[in-house]
Design an enzyme around this catalytic site. Structure first.
Site, PDB file in Angstrom:
ATOM      1  N   CYS A   8      -4.745   8.458  -8.219  1.00 48.81           N
ATOM      2  CA  CYS A   8      -3.390   8.844  -7.807  1.00 48.81           C
ATOM      3  C   CYS A   8      -3.106  10.237  -8.360  1.00 48.81           C
ATOM      4  CB  CYS A   8      -2.364   7.805  -8.258  1.00 48.81           C
ATOM      5  SG  CYS A   8      -2.256   7.558 -10.044  1.00 48.81           S
ATOM      6  N   ASN A  49      -2.252   9.387 -12.767  1.00 46.07           N
ATOM      7  CA  ASN A  49      -3.083   8.362 -13.418  1.00 46.07           C
ATOM      8  C   ASN A  49      -2.334   7.660 -14.559  1.00 46.07           C
ATOM      9  OD1 ASN A  49      -6.225   8.186 -15.324  1.00 46.07           O
ATOM     10  ND2 ASN A  49      -5.494   6.785 -13.774  1.00 46.07           N
ATOM     11  N   CYS A  69       0.630   5.578 -13.305  1.00 45.67           N
ATOM     12  CA  CYS A  69       1.389   4.522 -12.604  1.00 45.67           C
ATOM     13  C   CYS A  69       0.487   3.742 -11.646  1.00 45.67           C
ATOM     14  CB  CYS A  69       2.584   5.106 -11.854  1.00 45.67           C
ATOM     15  SG  CYS A  69       3.777   5.963 -12.919  1.00 45.67           S
ATOM     16  N   ARG A  70       0.238   4.295 -10.457  1.00 48.06           N
ATOM     17  CA  ARG A  70      -0.425   3.521  -9.403  1.00 48.06           C
ATOM     18  C   ARG A  70      -1.891   3.240  -9.660  1.00 48.06           C
ATOM     19  NH1 ARG A  70       1.258   7.609  -4.901  1.00 48.06           N
ATOM     20  NH2 ARG A  70       1.004   8.950  -6.738  1.00 48.06           N
ATOM     21  N   SER A  71      -2.676   4.270 -10.026  1.00 46.06           N
ATOM     22  CA  SER A  71      -4.123   4.008 -10.139  1.00 46.06           C
ATOM     23  C   SER A  71      -4.482   3.128 -11.341  1.00 46.06           C
ATOM     24  CB  SER A  71      -4.954   5.290 -10.083  1.00 46.06           C
ATOM     25  OG  SER A  71      -4.632   6.182 -11.110  1.00 46.06           O
ATOM     26  N   ASP A 102       4.645   6.408  -4.592  1.00 43.61           N
ATOM     27  CA  ASP A 102       4.795   6.869  -5.979  1.00 43.61           C
ATOM     28  C   ASP A 102       6.094   6.312  -6.580  1.00 43.61           C
ATOM     29  OD1 ASP A 102       5.027   8.239  -8.312  1.00 43.61           O
ATOM     30  OD2 ASP A 102       4.789  10.238  -7.434  1.00 43.61           O
TER      31      ASP A 102
END
Ligand code: 4NP
Length: 162
Positions: free
Chosen positions: A11, A14, A16-18, A128
């Site tokens: 993401c 690195n 939050c999402r990934s 995001d």
């Protein structure tokens, strides 16, 4: 012995999402007793948060599912592009950022929107949540769990796991 399938979640930051996706997919392959077949990591296209643990809101949602996130943020490298078999990006911006690093077709082919593995007909992106509230973080956790299942089924269908 068969080589491990190398999966990299990517993401922007690195944090939050990934890392959420990394944790969800690791948890799934452990639960399905397939973890010996995988090498799983995550990174960001930016390096803004190098060395940091995942955002506390991300860690809280993962903890709620029994997943402990210990990953430290790191920036994507060129070496990652050749080393990993799957470069799973969260949105179109990530896609462009990774895609712009190479002209090689075999690397371009490894870049996939993780959201395309979701089970419903929603947009194939993981949005995001960084500037959003806790609801957005819960939605990310739900979505990366759903996409993890879809991705694992996809690997089964293309016989990577046979
Ligand atoms: P991520 O979220 O890409 O899912 O880790 C973000 C984290 C940090 C920033 C943006 C998005 N930031 O601008 O610092």
């Amino acid at each position: 012995m068969k080589e491990k399938i190398r999966v990299l979640f990517i993401c922007l930051g690195n944090i939050c999402r990934s890392p959420a996706a990394e944790g969800a997919f690791k948890n799934l392959v452990i639960k399905t007793k397939l973890d010996h077949l995988f090498e799983i990591d995550s990174c960001g296209t930016s390096g803004y948060h190098d060395g940091e643990l995942a955002d506390p809101r991300t860690r809280k949602e993962a903890e709620n599912r029994g997943i402990s996130l210990t990953h430290r943020s790191r920036k994507l490298t060129k070496a990652d592009l050749t080393y990993f078999d799957y470069l799973l990006v969260m949105d179109e911006n990530n896609f462009q950022a990774v895609s712009s690093l190479t002209n090689e077709k075999n690397i371009q082919d490894k870049i996939l929107l993780f959201g395309k593995f979701r089970s419903d007909a929603g947009a194939p992106i993981v949005p995001d949540p960084y500037y959003e509230n806790e609801v957005a973080f819960k939605k990310v956790q739900d979505l990366v769990e759903d996409c993890s299942l879809g991705f694992l089924n996809f690997l089964g269908e293309i016989k990577c796991l046979k």
